[in-house]
Design an enzyme around this catalytic site. Structure first.
Site, mmCIF file in Angstrom:
data_model
loop_
_atom_site.group_PDB
_atom_site.id
_atom_site.type_symbol
_atom_site.label_atom_id
_atom_site.label_comp_id
_atom_site.label_asym_id
_atom_site.label_seq_id
_atom_site.Cartn_x
_atom_site.Cartn_y
_atom_site.Cartn_z
ATOM 1 N N LYS A 11 0.819 -1.224 0.000
ATOM 2 C CA LYS A 11 0.000 0.000 0.000
ATOM 3 C C LYS A 11 0.853 1.275 0.000
ATOM 4 O O LYS A 11 2.063 1.219 0.257
ATOM 5 C CB LYS A 11 -0.935 -0.044 1.213
ATOM 6 N N TYR A 51 -12.479 -2.213 -3.875
ATOM 7 C CA TYR A 51 -13.011 -2.311 -2.513
ATOM 8 C C TYR A 51 -14.540 -2.208 -2.480
ATOM 9 O O TYR A 51 -15.104 -1.863 -1.438
ATOM 10 C CB TYR A 51 -12.385 -1.230 -1.635
ATOM 11 N N PHE A 59 -15.508 3.666 6.597
ATOM 12 C CA PHE A 59 -14.144 4.001 6.210
ATOM 13 C C PHE A 59 -13.922 3.961 4.692
ATOM 14 O O PHE A 59 -12.812 4.189 4.219
ATOM 15 C CB PHE A 59 -13.134 3.082 6.917
ATOM 16 N N ARG A 87 -1.876 -14.262 4.608
ATOM 17 C CA ARG A 87 -2.585 -13.590 5.706
ATOM 18 C C ARG A 87 -1.810 -13.731 7.016
ATOM 19 O O ARG A 87 -1.807 -12.834 7.849
ATOM 20 C CB ARG A 87 -4.012 -14.127 5.826
ATOM 21 N N THR A 93 -5.529 -7.123 10.460
ATOM 22 C CA THR A 93 -5.810 -5.814 9.839
ATOM 23 C C THR A 93 -5.414 -4.680 10.777
ATOM 24 O O THR A 93 -4.785 -3.705 10.368
ATOM 25 C CB THR A 93 -7.321 -5.710 9.510
ATOM 26 N N ARG A 104 2.343 -6.197 9.067
ATOM 27 C CA ARG A 104 1.576 -5.079 9.631
ATOM 28 C C ARG A 104 2.093 -4.678 11.010
ATOM 29 O O ARG A 104 2.147 -3.491 11.338
ATOM 30 C CB ARG A 104 0.099 -5.436 9.658
ATOM 31 N N ASN A 114 -2.151 0.263 6.587
ATOM 32 C CA ASN A 114 -1.642 -0.969 7.209
ATOM 33 C C ASN A 114 -0.717 -1.758 6.270
ATOM 34 O O ASN A 114 -0.556 -2.962 6.406
ATOM 35 C CB ASN A 114 -2.803 -1.823 7.737
ATOM 36 N N HIS A 117 -2.267 -5.509 1.634
ATOM 37 C CA HIS A 117 -3.572 -6.160 1.474
ATOM 38 C C HIS A 117 -3.326 -7.581 0.987
ATOM 39 O O HIS A 117 -2.415 -7.819 0.200
ATOM 40 C CB HIS A 117 -4.433 -5.430 0.431
ATOM 41 N N GLU A 128 -9.772 -11.007 -7.523
ATOM 42 C CA GLU A 128 -8.848 -9.896 -7.261
ATOM 43 C C GLU A 128 -7.640 -9.974 -8.204
ATOM 44 O O GLU A 128 -7.142 -8.940 -8.672
ATOM 45 C CB GLU A 128 -8.390 -9.917 -5.797
HETATM 46 P P1 CMP Z 1 -7.538 -4.459 3.639
HETATM 47 O O1 CMP Z 1 -7.089 -5.810 4.067
HETATM 48 O O2 CMP Z 1 -6.959 -3.901 2.393
HETATM 49 O O3 CMP Z 1 -9.124 -4.456 3.522
HETATM 50 C C1 CMP Z 1 -9.918 -3.304 3.727
HETATM 51 C C2 CMP Z 1 -9.110 -2.143 4.210
HETATM 52 O O4 CMP Z 1 -9.856 -1.095 4.827
HETATM 53 C C3 CMP Z 1 -8.172 -2.592 5.326
HETATM 54 O O5 CMP Z 1 -7.167 -3.426 4.826
HETATM 55 C C4 CMP Z 1 -7.713 -1.241 5.868
HETATM 56 O O6 CMP Z 1 -6.706 -0.655 5.049
HETATM 57 C C5 CMP Z 1 -8.969 -0.381 5.703
HETATM 58 N N1 CMP Z 1 -9.663 -0.084 6.963
HETATM 59 C C6 CMP Z 1 -9.768 1.130 7.496
HETATM 60 N N2 CMP Z 1 -10.474 1.089 8.630
HETATM 61 C C7 CMP Z 1 -10.840 -0.183 8.826
HETATM 62 C C8 CMP Z 1 -11.583 -0.842 9.847
HETATM 63 N N3 CMP Z 1 -12.099 -0.197 10.881
HETATM 64 N N4 CMP Z 1 -11.748 -2.171 9.736
HETATM 65 C C9 CMP Z 1 -11.234 -2.845 8.663
HETATM 66 N N5 CMP Z 1 -10.514 -2.251 7.679
HETATM 67 C C10 CMP Z 1 -10.309 -0.931 7.756
#
Ligand code: CMP
Length: 140
Positions: A11, A51, A59, A87, A93, A104, A114, A117, A128
């Site tokens: 990211k 997304y 968010f 993962r 996350t 992360r 973070n 992804h 994806e």
């Molecule tokens: P990702 O695994 O890319 O999937 C969705 C993304 O939303 C997550 O990583 C974060 O970058 C972002 N995000 C921001 N806020 C939240 C939240 N509260 N819960 C989950 N994902 C979040």
């Protein structure tokens, strides 16, 4: 265990800090092979499409703004149980809940920024991967 493929995105918070090589090393050390990789600046439409499943989440707008704020590195990872393996090496996350030594935990700036992804299932991985790569881009 089956050989799988999964989509990974390094990211904008990580590309800004020049962490692509360190993250790739963590992926490779975990037994994943980078079989396709491209550095791109996502458009807003590309981020929103990627997304789309999160469209109703509070968010969503902020996430799409963040994902278009700088370059990302989209990549296809291959290996035994690649979805779960990726993962595991990414960590939770929310980096405050991620295990020590994960991408992360090591690099994330916030729950949004973070650093990485990864697809959450083999089925979603197919969609994806196809979102960013043609079959001929992937060299296993
Ligand atoms: P990702 O695994 O890319 O999937 C969705 C993304 O939303 C997550 O990583 C974060 O970058 C972002 N995000 C921001 N806020 C939240 C939240 N509260 N819960 C989950 N994902 C979040």
């Amino acid at each position: 265990m089956a050989i799988e493929r999964t989509l990974s995105i390094i990211k904008p918070d990580a590309t800004r800090r020049n962490l692509t090589g360190r993250i790739n090393a963590m992926l490779e050390e975990a037994g994943l092979r980078i079989v396709a990789q491209r550095r791109v600046r996502l458009t807003r439409a590309q981020a929103e499409g990627f997304y789309a499943v999160h469209k109703a989440r509070p968010f969503f707008d902020s996430l799409c703004a963040f994902m278009t704020s700088g370059p990302v590195v989209v990549q296809v990872l291959e290996g035994d149980d690649a979805v779960a393996k990726n993962r595991k090496v990414m960590g939770a996350t929310d980096s405050s809940k991620a295990d020590a030594g994960t991408i992360r935990k090591t690099f994330a700036e916030s729950i949004e920024a973070n650093s990485a992804h990864g697809s959450d299932s083999a089925e979603n991985a197919k969609g994806e991967i196809a979102y960013f790569f043609a079959g001929t881009d992937i060299v296993g």
